[in-house]
Each structure stands twice: as C-alpha cells, then as structure tokens.
Write a protein that holds these residues in place. Structure first.
Motif, mmCIF file in Angstrom:
data_model
loop_
_atom_site.group_PDB
_atom_site.id
_atom_site.type_symbol
_atom_site.label_atom_id
_atom_site.label_comp_id
_atom_site.label_asym_id
_atom_site.label_seq_id
_atom_site.Cartn_x
_atom_site.Cartn_y
_atom_site.Cartn_z
ATOM 1 N N SER A 44 105.106 105.918 42.918
ATOM 2 C CA SER A 44 104.435 104.771 42.303
ATOM 3 C C SER A 44 103.761 103.908 43.365
ATOM 4 O O SER A 44 104.252 103.785 44.484
ATOM 5 C CB SER A 44 105.455 103.916 41.541
ATOM 6 O OG SER A 44 106.012 104.639 40.484
ATOM 7 N N SER A 45 102.625 103.313 42.986
ATOM 8 C CA SER A 45 101.928 102.408 43.898
ATOM 9 C C SER A 45 101.782 101.047 43.230
ATOM 10 O O SER A 45 101.541 100.960 42.029
ATOM 11 C CB SER A 45 100.558 102.974 44.275
ATOM 12 O OG SER A 45 99.797 103.258 43.125
ATOM 13 N N PHE A 46 101.940 100.014 44.036
ATOM 14 C CA PHE A 46 101.888 98.643 43.536
ATOM 15 C C PHE A 46 100.748 97.923 44.254
ATOM 16 O O PHE A 46 100.901 97.443 45.369
ATOM 17 C CB PHE A 46 103.234 97.955 43.744
ATOM 18 C CG PHE A 46 104.331 98.633 42.971
ATOM 19 C CD1 PHE A 46 104.576 98.276 41.648
ATOM 20 C CD2 PHE A 46 105.069 99.653 43.538
ATOM 21 C CE1 PHE A 46 105.566 98.927 40.919
ATOM 22 C CE2 PHE A 46 106.063 100.308 42.820
ATOM 23 C CZ PHE A 46 106.302 99.939 41.502
ATOM 24 N N VAL A 47 99.599 97.889 43.598
ATOM 25 C CA VAL A 47 98.367 97.398 44.197
ATOM 26 C C VAL A 47 98.327 95.878 44.166
ATOM 27 O O VAL A 47 98.643 95.249 43.159
ATOM 28 C CB VAL A 47 97.150 98.005 43.472
ATOM 29 C CG1 VAL A 47 95.846 97.378 43.947
ATOM 30 C CG2 VAL A 47 97.122 99.510 43.691
ATOM 31 N N VAL A 48 97.909 95.310 45.285
ATOM 32 C CA VAL A 48 97.820 93.872 45.468
ATOM 33 C C VAL A 48 96.356 93.431 45.576
ATOM 34 O O VAL A 48 96.006 92.317 45.213
ATOM 35 C CB VAL A 48 98.614 93.471 46.738
ATOM 36 C CG1 VAL A 48 98.362 92.046 47.135
ATOM 37 C CG2 VAL A 48 100.092 93.738 46.534
ATOM 38 N N LEU A 49 95.494 94.315 46.070
ATOM 39 C CA LEU A 49 94.076 94.020 46.260
ATOM 40 C C LEU A 49 93.310 95.327 46.128
ATOM 41 O O LEU A 49 93.749 96.352 46.669
ATOM 42 C CB LEU A 49 93.845 93.419 47.659
ATOM 43 C CG LEU A 49 92.402 93.159 48.051
ATOM 44 C CD1 LEU A 49 91.916 91.853 47.410
ATOM 45 C CD2 LEU A 49 92.258 93.081 49.564
ATOM 46 N N SER A 50 92.183 95.292 45.415
ATOM 47 C CA SER A 50 91.380 96.500 45.260
ATOM 48 C C SER A 50 89.913 96.104 45.188
ATOM 49 O O SER A 50 89.440 95.638 44.159
ATOM 50 C CB SER A 50 91.812 97.258 43.994
ATOM 51 O OG SER A 50 91.146 98.489 43.894
ATOM 52 N N ALA A 56 94.900 97.343 49.072
ATOM 53 C CA ALA A 56 96.173 96.897 49.658
ATOM 54 C C ALA A 56 97.258 97.127 48.623
ATOM 55 O O ALA A 56 97.056 96.907 47.429
ATOM 56 C CB ALA A 56 96.111 95.428 50.049
ATOM 57 N N PHE A 57 98.417 97.563 49.093
ATOM 58 C CA PHE A 57 99.526 97.876 48.195
ATOM 59 C C PHE A 57 100.839 97.709 48.943
ATOM 60 O O PHE A 57 100.869 97.663 50.183
ATOM 61 C CB PHE A 57 99.388 99.300 47.632
ATOM 62 C CG PHE A 57 99.058 100.339 48.674
ATOM 63 C CD1 PHE A 57 100.052 101.052 49.308
ATOM 64 C CD2 PHE A 57 97.729 100.586 49.026
ATOM 65 C CE1 PHE A 57 99.750 102.001 50.285
ATOM 66 C CE2 PHE A 57 97.420 101.534 50.001
ATOM 67 C CZ PHE A 57 98.435 102.244 50.621
ATOM 68 N N LEU A 58 101.926 97.612 48.183
ATOM 69 C CA LEU A 58 103.243 97.465 48.793
ATOM 70 C C LEU A 58 103.683 98.772 49.437
ATOM 71 O O LEU A 58 103.455 99.856 48.886
ATOM 72 C CB LEU A 58 104.264 97.048 47.735
ATOM 73 C CG LEU A 58 104.072 95.657 47.141
ATOM 74 C CD1 LEU A 58 105.037 95.430 45.986
ATOM 75 C CD2 LEU A 58 104.256 94.577 48.192
ATOM 76 N N ASP A 59 104.311 98.666 50.604
ATOM 77 C CA ASP A 59 104.873 99.827 51.297
ATOM 78 C C ASP A 59 106.051 100.356 50.478
ATOM 79 O O ASP A 59 106.881 99.567 50.015
ATOM 80 C CB ASP A 59 105.334 99.405 52.695
ATOM 81 C CG ASP A 59 105.666 100.579 53.601
ATOM 82 O OD1 ASP A 59 106.474 101.436 53.190
ATOM 83 O OD2 ASP A 59 105.133 100.627 54.711
ATOM 84 N N ILE A 60 106.136 101.683 50.295
ATOM 85 C CA ILE A 60 107.223 102.241 49.479
ATOM 86 C C ILE A 60 108.559 102.275 50.223
ATOM 87 O O ILE A 60 109.603 102.469 49.613
ATOM 88 C CB ILE A 60 106.894 103.654 48.933
ATOM 89 C CG1 ILE A 60 106.684 104.650 50.066
ATOM 90 C CG2 ILE A 60 105.712 103.591 47.992
ATOM 91 C CD1 ILE A 60 106.628 106.095 49.587
ATOM 92 N N MET A 61 108.531 102.074 51.532
ATOM 93 C CA MET A 61 109.755 101.978 52.339
ATOM 94 C C MET A 61 109.672 100.700 53.170
ATOM 95 O O MET A 61 109.506 100.738 54.392
ATOM 96 C CB MET A 61 109.909 103.203 53.245
ATOM 97 C CG MET A 61 110.123 104.506 52.510
ATOM 98 S SD MET A 61 111.696 104.590 51.653
ATOM 99 C CE MET A 61 112.820 104.783 53.021
ATOM 100 N N PRO A 62 109.761 99.547 52.514
ATOM 101 C CA PRO A 62 109.497 98.278 53.209
ATOM 102 C C PRO A 62 110.573 97.897 54.225
ATOM 103 O O PRO A 62 111.745 98.190 54.044
ATOM 104 C CB PRO A 62 109.458 97.266 52.066
ATOM 105 C CG PRO A 62 110.335 97.860 51.010
ATOM 106 C CD PRO A 62 110.143 99.352 51.115
ATOM 107 N N LEU A 63 110.124 97.218 55.265
ATOM 108 C CA LEU A 63 111.048 96.631 56.230
ATOM 109 C C LEU A 63 111.600 95.317 55.706
ATOM 110 O O LEU A 63 112.661 94.884 56.123
ATOM 111 C CB LEU A 63 110.346 96.411 57.566
ATOM 112 C CG LEU A 63 110.152 97.669 58.395
ATOM 113 C CD1 LEU A 63 109.131 97.445 59.489
ATOM 114 C CD2 LEU A 63 111.474 98.113 59.002
ATOM 115 N N SER A 64 110.857 94.664 54.814
ATOM 116 C CA SER A 64 111.307 93.429 54.166
ATOM 117 C C SER A 64 110.521 93.290 52.862
ATOM 118 O O SER A 64 109.459 93.901 52.712
ATOM 119 C CB SER A 64 111.075 92.220 55.078
ATOM 120 O OG SER A 64 109.707 92.056 55.346
#
Length: 200
Positions: A44-50, A56-64
C-alpha cells in the motif's frame, strides 16, 4: 548527468509504480482519502503530494511516524539524473513538506537525507529525499531508545490505519502551508506596490 531521452518509468521500480498509479492533484485542494486509495499499489502507498512532476508518500518502513519520501515521477536513478526543473521543484517541496511535517507530527526537528547509489545506502534506485521527524529522545531522559542517523536503525512496518490518518493530515497541512505562502506573497506584492506609489 540529465538525459532527456531517459525512460520515464522503470517497470521494476516500486516508486515508478506508485507514481503511475496516483494522478496529480492540486496541492491546495487535496482529494479525500477515498480518492487516494492506498490499496492501489502493493505494498500500500500513502500519498501526501502528487504534482505533474513529483510525488511524496509515507515510507513503508519508517524510522519515525511521518517519515516521508519525495521523488520525481519520472525514473531518475540519482540526483544528477533529475532535470533542472525537477531539481527546482524538489527543493521547493522539500521546504513545504518539512513545514507540513513539523505541524502534522508536532516534531520540530527532522533530517532531510538523499542517498545516491548502493554504496551510499540507496536501496531503491529511484532518486528520492527522506524527510524524517526526529522526536527528542536524549532530552527526555529516554536513553534506552535508539537514536538513529541517516536512515540507519530499527525500522518497523507502517501501520495502514495510522498511515491513512497521517497522510490525510499531511495533505491538509501542505495545503495550509501553501495557502499561507500565497497570502504572504500577495501581501508583499501589495506592500511593494504601495511603496512604489508613495515614491511618485
């Protein structure tokens, strides 16, 4: 170096798949979460800006929480492969996304990281910036928690429900930041006009 004849997408690239799946929208009027269905890509992808040039999208393995990736839509393996126009838009949106990220997460410190090539820890060979919120760990006395730098450290898989809420808030904050900047530019223009008229 930039090559205008380079292919726009790479069928094996997950970032190209995300860019091809999500159509551009006006960042001042972001679509609803339903219109940006996360299930359109796997994972799954979670788009923030297109925009027409960037995604831009959320990293699927986020550091935070809120860890974002920003990249050109076209397949550009390294930063030096981006067109001059893409580079200008990337720079502008790194700043806008940084402001939106701080507002959405409440975290006032963040890293902007950009790796080029496998030896520089680039995992996906599609040029991208990481925007990583850095909650203050050391000042809070929580010394047992890991403090990571430049993409290294413990990473956990993105939770879809939390990601959907975060992506929606980030889209909202991007619109707020852009509207504020637009209002500031209009105010400055009016101020300059008034100043010029006063000199006449």
């Amino acid at each position: 170096m930039f090559d205008a004849s380079s292919p726009p997408t790479d069928d094996a690239c997950p970032f190209c798949a995300i860019a091809a799946t999500h159509q551009p929208y006006d960042p001042l009027r972001p679509p609803s979460a339903l219109a940006l269905s996360a299930e359109l890509t796997s994972p799954s992808s979670f788009v923030v800006l297109s925009t027409p040039a960037l995604i831009a999208f959320l990293d699927i393995m986020p550091l935070s929480p809120g860890h974002l990736l920003l990249c050109p839509r076209r397949h550009r393996p390294k930063l030096t492969d981006a067109s001059p126009q893409e580079a200008r838009e990337l720079g502008a949106y790194v700043r806008v996304l940084s402001a939106a990220l701080a507002r959405a997460t409440g975290v006032e410190d963040w890293n902007v990281v950009q790796n080029n090539g496998a030896a520089a820890a680039q995992v996906v060979p599609h040029m991208h910036y990481h925007l990583i919120p850095r909650p203050e760990i050391r000042a809070s006395g929580r010394f047992s928690e890991s403090f990571t730098m430049f993409g290294r450290g413990r990473r956990e898989e993105l939770d879809d429900d939390e990601a959907e809420k975060m992506a929606e808030e980030l889209r909202r904050q991007v619109a707020v930041v852009l509207k504020e900047e637009q209002q500031q530019a209009e105010y400055e223009e009016r101020r300059q006009l008034a100043k010029a008229k006063a000199k006449l």
